[in-house]
Design a protein around this motif. Sequence first.
Motif, short mmCIF file in Angstrom:
data_model
loop_
_atom_site.label_atom_id
_atom_site.label_comp_id
_atom_site.label_asym_id
_atom_site.label_seq_id
_atom_site.Cartn_x
_atom_site.Cartn_y
_atom_site.Cartn_z
N ALA A 296 49.39 37.28 57.47
CA ALA A 296 50.53 38.16 57.74
C ALA A 296 51.16 38.64 56.43
CB ALA A 296 51.57 37.43 58.59
N TYR A 297 51.30 37.74 55.47
CA TYR A 297 51.86 38.12 54.17
C TYR A 297 50.97 39.16 53.48
CZ TYR A 297 52.98 37.90 49.21
OH TYR A 297 53.29 38.23 47.91
N LEU A 298 49.67 38.88 53.44
CA LEU A 298 48.75 39.79 52.76
C LEU A 298 48.68 41.13 53.47
CD1 LEU A 298 45.75 37.49 51.76
CD2 LEU A 298 47.61 38.33 50.32
N GLY A 299 48.65 41.10 54.81
CA GLY A 299 48.53 42.34 55.56
C GLY A 299 49.78 43.21 55.51
N LEU A 300 50.95 42.59 55.71
CA LEU A 300 52.18 43.37 55.79
C LEU A 300 52.73 43.74 54.42
CD1 LEU A 300 54.01 41.42 58.66
CD2 LEU A 300 52.83 43.62 58.80
N PHE A 301 52.87 42.75 53.54
CA PHE A 301 53.52 42.99 52.26
C PHE A 301 52.54 43.49 51.20
CE2 PHE A 301 55.22 41.44 48.14
CZ PHE A 301 56.37 42.22 48.11
N SER A 302 51.48 42.71 50.99
CA SER A 302 50.57 43.03 49.90
C SER A 302 49.72 44.27 50.19
CB SER A 302 49.65 41.82 49.64
OG SER A 302 48.79 42.07 48.56
N THR A 303 49.41 44.53 51.46
CA THR A 303 48.51 45.64 51.79
C THR A 303 49.24 46.84 52.37
OG1 THR A 303 46.74 44.03 52.18
CG2 THR A 303 46.40 46.26 53.01
N ALA A 304 49.88 46.70 53.54
CA ALA A 304 50.52 47.85 54.17
C ALA A 304 51.62 48.43 53.27
CB ALA A 304 51.09 47.44 55.52
N LEU A 305 52.61 47.62 52.93
CA LEU A 305 53.69 48.09 52.06
C LEU A 305 53.18 48.35 50.65
CD1 LEU A 305 56.67 48.68 51.54
CD2 LEU A 305 57.01 46.24 51.11
N GLY A 306 52.34 47.46 50.14
CA GLY A 306 51.86 47.60 48.77
C GLY A 306 51.13 48.89 48.53
N TYR A 307 50.23 49.26 49.42
CA TYR A 307 49.46 50.48 49.20
C TYR A 307 50.29 51.74 49.42
CZ TYR A 307 44.96 48.55 48.04
OH TYR A 307 43.93 47.92 47.36
N VAL A 308 51.24 51.71 50.33
CA VAL A 308 52.15 52.86 50.49
C VAL A 308 52.91 53.10 49.19
CG1 VAL A 308 54.22 53.71 51.65
CG2 VAL A 308 52.37 52.71 52.99
N LEU A 309 53.45 52.04 48.60
CA LEU A 309 54.18 52.17 47.34
C LEU A 309 53.25 52.60 46.20
CD1 LEU A 309 56.51 49.03 47.54
CD2 LEU A 309 57.12 51.42 47.97
N TRP A 310 52.03 52.09 46.21
CA TRP A 310 51.07 52.44 45.17
C TRP A 310 50.73 53.93 45.23
CZ3 TRP A 310 49.43 50.90 40.74
CH2 TRP A 310 48.19 51.32 40.24
N PHE A 311 50.44 54.45 46.42
CA PHE A 311 50.11 55.86 46.56
C PHE A 311 51.31 56.74 46.24
CE2 PHE A 311 46.83 54.37 49.85
CZ PHE A 311 45.88 54.17 48.86
N ARG A 312 52.50 56.26 46.58
CA ARG A 312 53.71 57.01 46.22
C ARG A 312 53.85 57.09 44.71
NH1 ARG A 312 59.21 55.40 45.32
NH2 ARG A 312 60.70 57.07 45.83
N GLY A 313 53.53 55.99 44.01
CA GLY A 313 53.59 56.01 42.55
C GLY A 313 52.60 57.00 41.96
N ILE A 314 51.38 57.05 42.51
CA ILE A 314 50.38 58.01 42.03
C ILE A 314 50.88 59.44 42.25
CG2 ILE A 314 48.03 58.87 42.30
CD1 ILE A 314 47.24 56.05 43.21
N GLU A 315 51.46 59.67 43.41
CA GLU A 315 51.95 61.01 43.74
C GLU A 315 53.08 61.46 42.83
OE1 GLU A 315 52.62 62.68 47.95
OE2 GLU A 315 54.60 61.97 47.36
#
Length: 316
Positions: free
Chosen positions: A213-232
């Motif tokens: 749950a930690y890896l899926g929600l925080f590290s992956t779902a939220l993490g990748y949204v923030l990562w792509f926002r940073g690239i953008e």
Amino acid sequence: MDRKRAAIAATAALAPAAWGTTYLVTTQLLPEGRPLLLAALRALPAGLLLLLIGRRLPKGRWWGRAAVLGMLNIGLFFPLMFVGAYRLPGGVAATIGAIQPLLVAGFSIGVLGVRPGRRALLAGLVGVGGVALLVLKSGAKLDGLGIAAMVAGVALMAMGTVLTRRWGRPEGATLLDLTAWQLLAGSVFLVPLAAVVEGAPPALSGANLAGFAYLGLFSTALGYVLWFRGIERLGAGPASFLGLVNPVVATVGGLLVLGQTLTPWQVLGLLLALGALLVGQSPSRPATATGQAPAPLSVPAPSSDVLRAAQPVARM
């Protein structure tokens, strides 16, 4: 760097920071010896959750683009990182991962039409040196297959970062939509691969479920949204330097949880890595050789899900 840009960089840095905790979560909470299961269960539930929230599917050419980005940032990147992490000491893997800003700079010249300044290139080299001092152990054993897997994985995510910047987002789609498409595209590859190679998953305990749950929600779902926002918002080059947060967080996690200590050389490496991260936030300039400007919109792995490979202490 102005305050708005600094705030975007700080939130985007939460992604590699979360990825830096993956080793501890994996070793403390998840089943052993199931790297493909871990990769699949990180990507699939997170992708389904974001798709449920966004309720939007790709259209037209974005089916193909989502598939390409999903394989680069998730489907191929995850397994290659795990191969490298299992076959290499964590310090070697993390040092190889630190070359991502230099690879992004190289790919950006041809794909985005932007050239890195001397300061960015120097920061990239300093970042590699800082991470090496921070996490590389004397007498570290090298494995040819592990090195090849790590280099290939880092290169694939570097290209994924650049293409994410180049293609941007389709009109009307959100970052949640784009992230969901990539996670699910990667899952289409990872789920059957995990089933064929590792077989049926074991019975999961409460601790296992908490870890996933930690890896899926925080590290992956939220993490990748923030990562792509940073690239953008920041650009591919500056965002790639944020991946240096990963080994820093992994090292700090070892200090706090495993009771480790830092040597003076590691302290120097920590300062160099953080300095390179800050210097690398300068925006890239249009390349005069190509005359092309980068795409106006943009939105992975990592560096970067820079996964457990960045753990500086031990193998996964």
